[in-house]
Design a protein around this motif. Structure first.
Motif, PDB file in Angstrom:
ATOM      1  N   SER A  57      10.187  24.329  34.586  1.00 31.47           N
ATOM      2  CA  SER A  57       9.792  23.481  35.714  1.00 31.47           C
ATOM      3  C   SER A  57      10.999  22.802  36.343  1.00 31.47           C
ATOM      4  O   SER A  57      10.954  21.616  36.686  1.00 31.47           O
ATOM      5  CB  SER A  57       8.770  22.434  35.282  1.00 31.47           C
ATOM      6  OG  SER A  57       7.660  23.057  34.729  1.00 31.47           O
ATOM      7  N   LEU A  58      12.103  23.526  36.440  1.00 31.25           N
ATOM      8  CA  LEU A  58      13.361  23.035  37.002  1.00 31.25           C
ATOM      9  C   LEU A  58      13.847  21.776  36.293  1.00 31.25           C
ATOM     10  O   LEU A  58      14.276  20.808  36.914  1.00 31.25           O
ATOM     11  CB  LEU A  58      13.237  22.836  38.525  1.00 31.25           C
ATOM     12  CG  LEU A  58      13.662  24.076  39.336  1.00 31.25           C
ATOM     13  CD1 LEU A  58      12.641  25.172  39.200  1.00 31.25           C
ATOM     14  CD2 LEU A  58      13.909  23.767  40.764  1.00 31.25           C
TER      15      LEU A  58
ATOM     16  N   ASP B  96      11.530  29.454  32.589  1.00 33.22           N
ATOM     17  CA  ASP B  96      11.038  29.274  33.954  1.00 33.22           C
ATOM     18  C   ASP B  96      10.785  30.629  34.620  1.00 33.22           C
ATOM     19  O   ASP B  96      11.090  31.670  34.054  1.00 33.22           O
ATOM     20  CB  ASP B  96      12.093  28.494  34.752  1.00 33.22           C
ATOM     21  CG  ASP B  96      11.480  27.304  35.463  1.00 33.22           C
ATOM     22  OD1 ASP B  96      10.270  27.353  35.728  1.00 33.22           O
ATOM     23  OD2 ASP B  96      12.203  26.342  35.758  1.00 33.22           O
ATOM     24  N   LEU B  97      10.278  30.567  35.844  1.00 28.00           N
ATOM     25  CA  LEU B  97      10.059  31.801  36.608  1.00 28.00           C
ATOM     26  C   LEU B  97      11.325  32.231  37.332  1.00 28.00           C
ATOM     27  O   LEU B  97      11.459  33.366  37.742  1.00 28.00           O
ATOM     28  CB  LEU B  97       8.965  31.583  37.668  1.00 28.00           C
ATOM     29  CG  LEU B  97       7.558  31.273  37.201  1.00 28.00           C
ATOM     30  CD1 LEU B  97       6.668  30.982  38.403  1.00 28.00           C
ATOM     31  CD2 LEU B  97       6.987  32.439  36.426  1.00 28.00           C
ATOM     32  N   VAL B  98      12.234  31.266  37.512  1.00 30.93           N
ATOM     33  CA  VAL B  98      13.401  31.508  38.378  1.00 30.93           C
ATOM     34  C   VAL B  98      14.706  31.424  37.569  1.00 30.93           C
ATOM     35  O   VAL B  98      14.731  30.803  36.511  1.00 30.93           O
ATOM     36  CB  VAL B  98      13.432  30.487  39.543  1.00 30.93           C
ATOM     37  CG1 VAL B  98      12.220  30.651  40.428  1.00 30.93           C
ATOM     38  CG2 VAL B  98      13.517  29.061  39.022  1.00 30.93           C
ATOM     39  N   PRO B  99      15.793  32.027  38.079  1.00 33.29           N
ATOM     40  CA  PRO B  99      17.063  31.989  37.344  1.00 33.29           C
ATOM     41  C   PRO B  99      17.685  30.589  37.315  1.00 33.29           C
ATOM     42  O   PRO B  99      17.468  29.793  38.228  1.00 33.29           O
ATOM     43  CB  PRO B  99      17.967  32.954  38.138  1.00 33.29           C
ATOM     44  CG  PRO B  99      17.067  33.736  39.015  1.00 33.29           C
ATOM     45  CD  PRO B  99      15.893  32.864  39.301  1.00 33.29           C
TER      46      PRO B  99
ATOM     47  N   ALA C 162      14.889  34.719  34.018  1.00 32.28           N
ATOM     48  CA  ALA C 162      13.729  34.242  33.256  1.00 32.28           C
ATOM     49  C   ALA C 162      13.671  34.970  31.914  1.00 32.28           C
ATOM     50  O   ALA C 162      13.826  36.191  31.863  1.00 32.28           O
ATOM     51  CB  ALA C 162      12.463  34.493  34.050  1.00 32.28           C
TER      52      ALA C 162
ATOM     53  N   PHE D 203      22.280  26.267  40.488  1.00 33.50           N
ATOM     54  CA  PHE D 203      21.357  26.622  41.579  1.00 33.50           C
ATOM     55  C   PHE D 203      20.455  25.459  41.987  1.00 33.50           C
ATOM     56  O   PHE D 203      19.930  25.439  43.097  1.00 33.50           O
ATOM     57  CB  PHE D 203      20.474  27.806  41.176  1.00 33.50           C
ATOM     58  CG  PHE D 203      21.245  29.015  40.706  1.00 33.50           C
ATOM     59  CD1 PHE D 203      22.466  29.343  41.290  1.00 33.50           C
ATOM     60  CD2 PHE D 203      20.754  29.819  39.689  1.00 33.50           C
ATOM     61  CE1 PHE D 203      23.185  30.454  40.860  1.00 33.50           C
ATOM     62  CE2 PHE D 203      21.462  30.927  39.263  1.00 33.50           C
ATOM     63  CZ  PHE D 203      22.685  31.248  39.843  1.00 33.50           C
ATOM     64  N   HIS D 204      20.218  24.553  41.039  1.00 31.85           N
ATOM     65  CA  HIS D 204      19.276  23.456  41.298  1.00 31.85           C
ATOM     66  C   HIS D 204      19.954  22.139  40.937  1.00 31.85           C
ATOM     67  O   HIS D 204      19.909  21.722  39.765  1.00 31.85           O
ATOM     68  CB  HIS D 204      17.991  23.658  40.497  1.00 31.85           C
ATOM     69  CG  HIS D 204      17.385  25.011  40.686  1.00 31.85           C
ATOM     70  ND1 HIS D 204      17.539  26.039  39.784  1.00 31.85           N
ATOM     71  CD2 HIS D 204      16.655  25.520  41.710  1.00 31.85           C
ATOM     72  CE1 HIS D 204      16.915  27.112  40.231  1.00 31.85           C
ATOM     73  NE2 HIS D 204      16.374  26.831  41.398  1.00 31.85           N
ATOM     74  N   PRO D 205      20.595  21.493  41.907  1.00 30.17           N
ATOM     75  CA  PRO D 205      21.397  20.299  41.602  1.00 30.17           C
ATOM     76  C   PRO D 205      20.613  19.157  40.961  1.00 30.17           C
ATOM     77  O   PRO D 205      21.201  18.288  40.329  1.00 30.17           O
ATOM     78  CB  PRO D 205      21.952  19.890  42.966  1.00 30.17           C
ATOM     79  CG  PRO D 205      21.186  20.644  43.985  1.00 30.17           C
ATOM     80  CD  PRO D 205      20.612  21.851  43.323  1.00 30.17           C
ATOM     81  N   GLN D 206      19.289  19.162  41.114  1.00 31.51           N
ATOM     82  CA  GLN D 206      18.513  18.081  40.507  1.00 31.51           C
ATOM     83  C   GLN D 206      18.300  18.310  39.004  1.00 31.51           C
ATOM     84  O   GLN D 206      17.833  17.421  38.303  1.00 31.51           O
ATOM     85  CB  GLN D 206      17.161  17.892  41.221  1.00 31.51           C
ATOM     86  CG  GLN D 206      16.177  19.045  41.100  1.00 31.51           C
ATOM     87  CD  GLN D 206      16.356  20.079  42.193  1.00 31.51           C
ATOM     88  OE1 GLN D 206      17.447  20.558  42.463  1.00 31.51           O
ATOM     89  NE2 GLN D 206      15.259  20.465  42.834  1.00 31.51           N
TER      90      GLN D 206
END
Lengths: 196, 130
Positions: B59-60, B81-84, B99, B119-122
């Motif tokens: 979930s990021l 997760d579903l994403v890289p 994934a 990829f996801h800065p948060q």
């Protein structure tokens, strides 16, 4: 004479009663028509089937992948480019999962009004974005990403997740939901930095 | 008589050869286990109790976001997760993890190491090595 007057009175009374009945009937018909039209406007669309949900997910992801590809191609802003690359990467990954699940379940995605609307709106927005350049493009792309992710999250919460019948499909939608929410936050952060 | 002697000699040779093979195998095993212990006793090369801690990417988020481990311990990230995702800091970098993929890093120095997903800065995490 009295009989004549009596007859006239009877006829007048009959006419009045008829007129009142007609008025009542017309009012009733009018009310029915209004009620039906109102019901048609507010009646919820029927719940989408799992095959329709699968198509909506595929179209929704594809639309955002197309926005992202255009942004990667057009933007000169590194942060916008990285965001767009993430959108392409993530929505492609989610799409692959959705297609694989549909295949596993033997579900052939079916088009619906929702998927058709997402597709046509996506094409129209892409056309608008293509006409823009530089910071105008960046701002419009990111603003559209904010609006688009808000709309997709709303669709997931109100329609897709509650309507999904298959447990695996429902689980996939639920797993995707926080990803879209995080994308929305990322887009809002970017939007705020672009407006400074 | 000559034939009987030949057969006896062959049998004797076979038995001796077998004994040599078995003894040599036993010696080899013994050396190997002694060697393992020696290596195991050496805290510089391989600590006796290496712990593998896990961080799930889902979930990021990195779950748990903060991990405390000992020097020499291993941290394993798994993309649920579903994403890289990536686990990236100036000290380490998993590269793109699709994934379902796992990646391990051994922490040989103490310190506090904040890291992110490229990829996801948060997505933020921290490894505290004591």
């Amino acid at each position: 004479m009295n009989i004549h007057v009596f007859a006239i009175n009877q006829i007048k009374q009959l006419q009045f009663t008829m007129a009142r009945s007609i008025a009542l009937i017309l009012a009733a018909v009018g009310l029915m028509a209004f009620t039906t039209a109102d019901a048609a406007n507010t009646a919820p669309t029927p719940d989408p089937s799992d095959a329709e949900i699968a198509m909506i997910v595929v179209v929704a992801d594809t639309v955002d992948v197309n926005y992202g590809k255009l942004a990667v191609e057009k933007t000169k802003n590194q942060a916008v480019k990285e965001f767009a690359e993430t959108m392409v990467r993530d929505h492609t990954a989610v799409n692959e999962k959705a297609v694989a699940l549909a295949k596993k379940l033997g579900v052939t995605p079916v088009a619906s009004e929702t998927s058709k609307s997402l597709e046509s709106n996506g094409k129209a927005e892409l056309k608008k974005l293509k006409a823009l350049t530089d910071s105008q493009f960046d701002k419009a792309y990111v603003a559209n990403e904010v609006a688009y992710h808000e709309a997709v999250i709303d669709l997931l919460d109100k329609t897709l997740i509650p309507s999904a019948k298959n447990a695996e499909l429902k689980a996939l939608l639920k797993t995707g939901r926080p990803i879209f929410a995080a994308h929305l936050e990322h887009a809002k952060m970017l939007q705020s930095s672009l407006s400074k | 008589m000559k034939t009987v002697n030949s057969v006896f000699q062959f049998q004797l040779f076979s038995v001796c050869a077998l004994v040599v093979i078995v003894l040599s195998a036993l010696t080899s095993c013994s050396r190997s286990s002694r060697g393992g212990r020696e290596v195991g006793d050496s805290s510089k090369t391989l600590p006796t109790a290496v712990t593998v801690s896990l961080v799930s990417m889902q979930s990021l988020q990195f779950l748990p976001a903060a991990v405390e481990i000992k020097k020499g311990d291993v941290l394993e990230w798994k993309n649920d997760d579903l994403v890289p995702h990536t686990a990236t800091s100036p000290q380490f970098n998993s590269g793109t993890m699709a994934a379902g993929q796992r990646w391990r890093n051994t922490f040989t120095e103490s310190g506090t190491f904040p890291y992110i997903c490229n990829f996801h800065p948060q997505m933020k995490g921290v490894v505290k090595v004591k």
